[in-house]
Design an enzyme around this catalytic site. Structure first.
Site, mmCIF file in Angstrom:
data_model
loop_
_atom_site.group_PDB
_atom_site.id
_atom_site.type_symbol
_atom_site.label_atom_id
_atom_site.label_comp_id
_atom_site.label_asym_id
_atom_site.label_seq_id
_atom_site.Cartn_x
_atom_site.Cartn_y
_atom_site.Cartn_z
ATOM 1 N N PRO A 94 0.838 -1.215 0.000
ATOM 2 C CA PRO A 94 0.000 0.000 0.000
ATOM 3 C C PRO A 94 0.870 1.262 0.000
ATOM 4 O O PRO A 94 1.866 1.332 0.701
ATOM 5 C CB PRO A 94 -0.815 -0.100 1.289
ATOM 6 C CG PRO A 94 -0.343 -1.307 2.010
ATOM 7 C CD PRO A 94 0.691 -2.001 1.204
ATOM 8 N N GLU A 95 0.494 2.219 -0.819
ATOM 9 C CA GLU A 95 1.182 3.514 -0.830
ATOM 10 C C GLU A 95 0.265 4.546 -0.176
ATOM 11 O O GLU A 95 -0.808 4.211 0.319
ATOM 12 C CB GLU A 95 1.521 3.917 -2.273
ATOM 13 C CG GLU A 95 2.490 2.925 -2.926
ATOM 14 C CD GLU A 95 2.982 3.394 -4.288
ATOM 15 O OE1 GLU A 95 3.007 4.610 -4.537
ATOM 16 O OE2 GLU A 95 3.344 2.531 -5.099
ATOM 17 N N HIS A 97 -3.690 -14.877 11.172
ATOM 18 C CA HIS A 97 -2.704 -13.790 11.101
ATOM 19 C C HIS A 97 -3.193 -12.481 11.733
ATOM 20 O O HIS A 97 -2.714 -11.407 11.395
ATOM 21 C CB HIS A 97 -2.247 -13.508 9.666
ATOM 22 C CG HIS A 97 -1.867 -14.743 8.906
ATOM 23 N ND1 HIS A 97 -0.748 -15.482 9.231
ATOM 24 C CD2 HIS A 97 -2.471 -15.384 7.871
ATOM 25 C CE1 HIS A 97 -0.680 -16.529 8.407
ATOM 26 N NE2 HIS A 97 -1.714 -16.493 7.574
ATOM 27 N N ARG A 140 2.177 -11.366 6.332
ATOM 28 C CA ARG A 140 3.641 -11.387 6.119
ATOM 29 C C ARG A 140 4.420 -10.728 7.256
ATOM 30 O O ARG A 140 5.636 -10.766 7.273
ATOM 31 C CB ARG A 140 3.973 -10.747 4.767
ATOM 32 C CG ARG A 140 3.356 -11.561 3.636
ATOM 33 C CD ARG A 140 3.695 -11.002 2.286
ATOM 34 N NE ARG A 140 5.116 -11.076 1.991
ATOM 35 C CZ ARG A 140 5.672 -10.612 0.883
ATOM 36 N NH1 ARG A 140 4.916 -10.043 -0.027
ATOM 37 N NH2 ARG A 140 6.958 -10.702 0.678
ATOM 38 N N ARG A 194 22.137 14.892 -5.128
ATOM 39 C CA ARG A 194 21.952 13.450 -5.360
ATOM 40 C C ARG A 194 22.303 13.057 -6.782
ATOM 41 O O ARG A 194 21.776 13.619 -7.732
ATOM 42 C CB ARG A 194 20.488 13.059 -5.106
ATOM 43 C CG ARG A 194 19.960 13.409 -3.749
ATOM 44 C CD ARG A 194 20.487 12.474 -2.680
ATOM 45 N NE ARG A 194 19.961 12.872 -1.388
ATOM 46 C CZ ARG A 194 18.867 12.334 -0.833
ATOM 47 N NH1 ARG A 194 18.252 11.370 -1.443
ATOM 48 N NH2 ARG A 194 18.432 12.769 0.332
#
Ligand SMILES: [Zn+2]
Length: 274
Positions: free
Chosen positions: A2-3, A93, A111, A154
């Site tokens: 998820p963002e 879970h 996970r 950068r």
């Protein structure tokens, strides 16, 4: 994974719990990300407090309570935070459960890359995971001049620069590709070779792609669902991500896929300047 828009979608769908009293707290005792266990003693100290507000910083959810502490949650790769009827059987879970009378707020994470922690409100940015984050593009806004100064130092690709959570919090692989396409910048371009105008355009594009994804309740590429179990439909609205070989919506050239730092990257070879 998820963002930011997916986490914001979860935040919005959890709003019905605002005002509810935390009546119990349970945790599985298993370690989550970096094998860190939810802090049982601090969580149990929140029993009796009410949920006062739900905030988000980057991909972190902050659950403010009427106590001086807030709960911090990160969904990791596969975490879900959902409201359930307390009588519903718990899914496998399940690692944390906040009892709210007849309802429960449950954190399920197969996970175990997620995170549940407690912070003192007002000192969120002292928490090690939050201290390293750059500004949130939607709630805090981004100073393009400051980002441009960072870019000048950068040598990494612009894509890696955008993915750096210390520069801007919450942008992941999908929206990095989308924002770079919108700003007409090649993902492999060196960050230090950009102009202030290009970075300003990129910053505006990041905001735009995140807001656009929010309108569509996030992108469900694999198994993202919001707190009500509904999947988002933004995948249909992506410009380049996952569209290799398809015509660019701007110039009709075929979208290309490359791999930058091990992550799939999509771009238009014609209208995104190298
Ligand atoms: Zn194009």
């Amino acid at each position: 994974m998820p963002e930011l828009p997916e986490v914001e979608t979860v935040r919005r769908t959890l709003e019905p719990v605002i005002g509810a009293t935390i009546t119990s707290v349970w945790d599985s005792g298993l370690g989550l990300h970096m094998n860190r266990k939810p802090p049982r003693r601090k969580l149990r100290a929140l029993v009796g407090a009410k949920i006062a507000a739900l905030r988000r910083i980057g991909k972190y959810l902050i659950v403010d309570t009427t106590a001086p502490q807030s709960i911090v949650a990160h969904l990791g790769m596969s975490g879900r935070l959902r409201i359930h009827d307390a009588r519903d059987p718990r899914a496998p879970h399940t690692h944390a459960v906040f009892g709210l009378g007849a309802r429960e707020l449950r954190f399920v994470d197969p996970r175990r890359f997620g995170q549940i922690d407690v912070v003192t409100r007002g000192a969120e940015r002292v928490h090690p995971s939050l201290a390293i984050l750059g500004p949130d593009p939607l709630t805090e806004g981004i100073d393009a001049a400051a980002v441009s100064r960072l870019a000048r130092r950068r040598k990494s690709s612009l894509k890696a620069f955008v993915l750096d959570q210390g520069v801007i919090a919450g942008v992941g692989n999908i929206y990095a590709s989308e924002a770079l396409w919108r700003a007409k910048l090649r993902p492999s371009k060196r960050a230090n070779r950009t102009t202030v105008a290009q970075i300003s355009s990129l910053v505006a594009s990041i905001r735009e792609v995140l807001e656009r994804a929010l309108v569509h309740n996030g992108t469900s590429l694999r198994d993202f669902v919001d707190a009500d179990g509904e999947s988002g439909d933004n995948a249909e609205y992506l410009w380049v991500y996952g569209r290799r070989g398809e015509p660019c919506c701007r110039c009709k050239a075929k979208i290309k896929r490359s791999v930058l730092q091990g992550r799939a990257t999509y771009y238009c070879p014609t209208c995104q300047t190298p």
